[in-house]
Scaffold this motif. Sequence first.
Motif, PDB file in Angstrom:
ATOM      1  N   ARG A  79      34.676  59.679 -18.747  1.00 27.25           N
ATOM      2  CA  ARG A  79      35.880  59.971 -17.974  1.00 27.25           C
ATOM      3  C   ARG A  79      36.765  60.983 -18.690  1.00 27.25           C
ATOM      4  N   ARG A  80      36.830  60.893 -20.003  1.00 26.74           N
ATOM      5  CA  ARG A  80      37.625  61.875 -20.750  1.00 26.74           C
ATOM      6  C   ARG A  80      37.031  63.274 -20.581  1.00 26.74           C
ATOM      7  N   CYS A  81      35.718  63.356 -20.531  1.00 30.98           N
ATOM      8  CA  CYS A  81      35.062  64.638 -20.273  1.00 30.98           C
ATOM      9  C   CYS A  81      35.456  65.170 -18.903  1.00 30.98           C
ATOM     10  N   ALA A  82      35.493  64.284 -17.905  1.00 35.68           N
ATOM     11  CA  ALA A  82      35.879  64.695 -16.552  1.00 35.68           C
ATOM     12  C   ALA A  82      37.327  65.168 -16.511  1.00 35.68           C
ATOM     13  N   ILE A  83      38.201  64.465 -17.202  1.00 31.72           N
ATOM     14  CA  ILE A  83      39.610  64.871 -17.271  1.00 31.72           C
ATOM     15  C   ILE A  83      39.715  66.271 -17.865  1.00 31.72           C
ATOM     16  N   ARG A  84      38.927  66.523 -18.876  1.00 33.10           N
ATOM     17  CA  ARG A  84      38.942  67.829 -19.556  1.00 33.10           C
ATOM     18  C   ARG A  84      38.413  68.946 -18.667  1.00 33.10           C
ATOM     19  N   GLU A  85      37.383  68.651 -17.888  1.00 39.55           N
ATOM     20  CA  GLU A  85      36.715  69.690 -17.101  1.00 39.55           C
ATOM     21  C   GLU A  85      37.331  69.891 -15.716  1.00 39.55           C
ATOM     22  N   ALA A  86      38.022  68.888 -15.203  1.00 40.73           N
ATOM     23  CA  ALA A  86      38.542  68.954 -13.831  1.00 40.73           C
ATOM     24  C   ALA A  86      39.612  70.041 -13.703  1.00 40.73           C
ATOM     25  N   LYS A  87      39.590  70.728 -12.569  1.00 42.12           N
ATOM     26  CA  LYS A  87      40.562  71.781 -12.301  1.00 42.12           C
ATOM     27  C   LYS A  87      41.713  71.302 -11.421  1.00 42.12           C
ATOM     28  N   SER A  88      41.684  70.059 -11.024  1.00 40.11           N
ATOM     29  CA  SER A  88      42.743  69.508 -10.180  1.00 40.11           C
ATOM     30  C   SER A  88      43.487  68.411 -10.929  1.00 40.11           C
ATOM     31  N   ASP A  89      44.623  67.995 -10.382  1.00 40.31           N
ATOM     32  CA  ASP A  89      45.404  66.924 -10.998  1.00 40.31           C
ATOM     33  C   ASP A  89      44.947  65.551 -10.519  1.00 40.31           C
ATOM     34  N   LEU A  90      44.275  65.480  -9.367  1.00 42.24           N
ATOM     35  CA  LEU A  90      43.766  64.224  -8.835  1.00 42.24           C
ATOM     36  C   LEU A  90      42.260  64.175  -9.029  1.00 42.24           C
ATOM     37  N   ILE A  91      41.783  63.136  -9.700  1.00 41.55           N
ATOM     38  CA  ILE A  91      40.359  63.032 -10.015  1.00 41.55           C
ATOM     39  C   ILE A  91      39.848  61.681  -9.514  1.00 41.55           C
ATOM     40  N   GLY A  92      38.936  61.723  -8.546  1.00 44.91           N
ATOM     41  CA  GLY A  92      38.331  60.522  -8.006  1.00 44.91           C
ATOM     42  C   GLY A  92      37.032  60.218  -8.737  1.00 44.91           C
ATOM     43  N   PHE A  93      36.941  59.058  -9.373  1.00 46.95           N
ATOM     44  CA  PHE A  93      35.778  58.703 -10.182  1.00 46.95           C
ATOM     45  C   PHE A  93      34.814  57.826  -9.391  1.00 46.95           C
ATOM     46  N   LEU A  94      33.566  58.246  -9.348  1.00 42.19           N
ATOM     47  CA  LEU A  94      32.499  57.455  -8.754  1.00 42.19           C
ATOM     48  C   LEU A  94      31.442  57.180  -9.804  1.00 42.19           C
ATOM     49  N   ASP A  95      30.875  55.991  -9.777  1.00 45.15           N
ATOM     50  CA  ASP A  95      29.688  55.709 -10.585  1.00 45.15           C
ATOM     51  C   ASP A  95      28.464  56.105  -9.774  1.00 45.15           C
ATOM     52  N   ASP A  96      27.305  56.139 -10.412  1.00 48.50           N
ATOM     53  CA  ASP A  96      26.106  56.575  -9.693  1.00 48.50           C
ATOM     54  C   ASP A  96      25.548  55.501  -8.758  1.00 48.50           C
ATOM     55  N   ASP A  97      26.228  54.360  -8.680  1.00 44.08           N
ATOM     56  CA  ASP A  97      25.852  53.330  -7.698  1.00 44.08           C
ATOM     57  C   ASP A  97      26.962  53.107  -6.673  1.00 44.08           C
ATOM     58  N   ASN A  98      27.856  54.082  -6.540  1.00 45.32           N
ATOM     59  CA  ASN A  98      28.944  54.034  -5.551  1.00 45.32           C
ATOM     60  C   ASN A  98      28.666  55.023  -4.429  1.00 45.32           C
ATOM     61  N   LEU A  99      28.647  54.538  -3.200  1.00 44.21           N
ATOM     62  CA  LEU A  99      28.376  55.393  -2.040  1.00 44.21           C
ATOM     63  C   LEU A  99      29.640  55.472  -1.183  1.00 44.21           C
ATOM     64  N   PRO A 100      30.384  56.579  -1.277  1.00 44.62           N
ATOM     65  CA  PRO A 100      31.649  56.682  -0.543  1.00 44.62           C
ATOM     66  C   PRO A 100      31.452  56.831   0.954  1.00 44.62           C
ATOM     67  N   TYR A 101      32.392  56.284   1.729  1.00 43.25           N
ATOM     68  CA  TYR A 101      32.382  56.441   3.177  1.00 43.25           C
ATOM     69  C   TYR A 101      32.709  57.900   3.528  1.00 43.25           C
ATOM     70  N   PRO A 102      32.395  58.330   4.756  1.00 42.37           N
ATOM     71  CA  PRO A 102      32.544  59.751   5.117  1.00 42.37           C
ATOM     72  C   PRO A 102      33.949  60.331   4.958  1.00 42.37           C
ATOM     73  N   ASN A 103      34.976  59.491   5.003  1.00 47.91           N
ATOM     74  CA  ASN A 103      36.349  60.006   4.885  1.00 47.91           C
ATOM     75  C   ASN A 103      36.967  59.714   3.522  1.00 47.91           C
ATOM     76  N   TRP A 104      36.160  59.324   2.549  1.00 42.38           N
ATOM     77  CA  TRP A 104      36.689  58.886   1.258  1.00 42.38           C
ATOM     78  C   TRP A 104      37.475  59.990   0.549  1.00 42.38           C
ATOM     79  N   VAL A 105      36.924  61.177   0.493  1.00 41.44           N
ATOM     80  CA  VAL A 105      37.592  62.282  -0.203  1.00 41.44           C
ATOM     81  C   VAL A 105      38.911  62.632   0.485  1.00 41.44           C
TER      82      VAL A 105
END
Length: 308
Positions: A79-105
């Motif tokens: 997650r710290r890597c994602a914080i460092r690399e993200a270009k936005s202020d809002l970061i939505g974290f998913l694990d590789d076993d999380n399947l978001p619904y179509p309107n999640w983003v």
Amino acid sequence: MVNFTVAICTYNGEKRILDVLEKLRSQSGTEELAWEILIIDNNSTDNTAEVVQKYISNWGETYPLKYCFEAEQGLAFARRCAIREAKSDLIGFLDDDNLPYPNWVAEAYKFGQAHANAGAYGGQIHGKFEVEPPPGFERIARFFAILEGNKTYSYNEKYPSTKKRMFPPGAGIVIRKEAWLESVPEQPLLPQTNEDLEMLNYIWQKGWQLWFNAEMELDHLIPKSRFEKEYLIKFFRQNGLCRYYYRMLNYQPWQRPIMSIIYMINDFRKAITFYIRNKNYLKTDVVAIGEMELLLTISLSPFYQWKK
């Protein structure tokens, strides 16, 4: 300018990661949104890198998809890597076993825009089980990041008491980068099963709001191995042994000796009471076995932390 980042943290996820990406690829309501997807490979030893790179080579969407490698093992480092690399202020974290619904983003971004004081917020997490959960699973469902409900609320208002404070599960959680940078220390102290509690506690202590957003939904894949006796014992042992450290984060140094004694007496009472009531089931009921392990190790957690 990027408005929203989705970061998928994965370890040996070659068989799961593409399903998550396909769910993100079919998101609706994002036509006017500038967003990006980051894949954080947390030192995988399988073919995750090759699978992802091949997928990226065929990527034709307008929003970017980027692969990042994090060699330091542990979700907090990913997650710290994602914080460092993200270009936005809002970061939505998913694990590789999380399947978001179509309107999640779209819903995740909209909520962050409407609640500027939200340092972190999660949504509904529905269990998608490989096999039928064991009887009594509802008693431990929250430990498996299962959380449902159709009403949005602030955790700060719903759980104001230190004794009964609850935080959103880490699956599908959105973190405001500003809140992370001013709150979360560089080096996490708790192991992976409790990293979310440590992170969210620091954000809460800095005065940020924590929320449950009922409009954000995802499925959490639960394999049958999670219901095996050996897994549950190990899982709840890790959770229990960290409880003392996590609890003490809520108190000043001068309060901790007093609170330690109070907690120890109460914890041993709970463990003994549970054993007396359930001793006939502790060889066959895997849920009761897990609960017993949790209560026992919570009772022992002060000694474990003092030894460390």
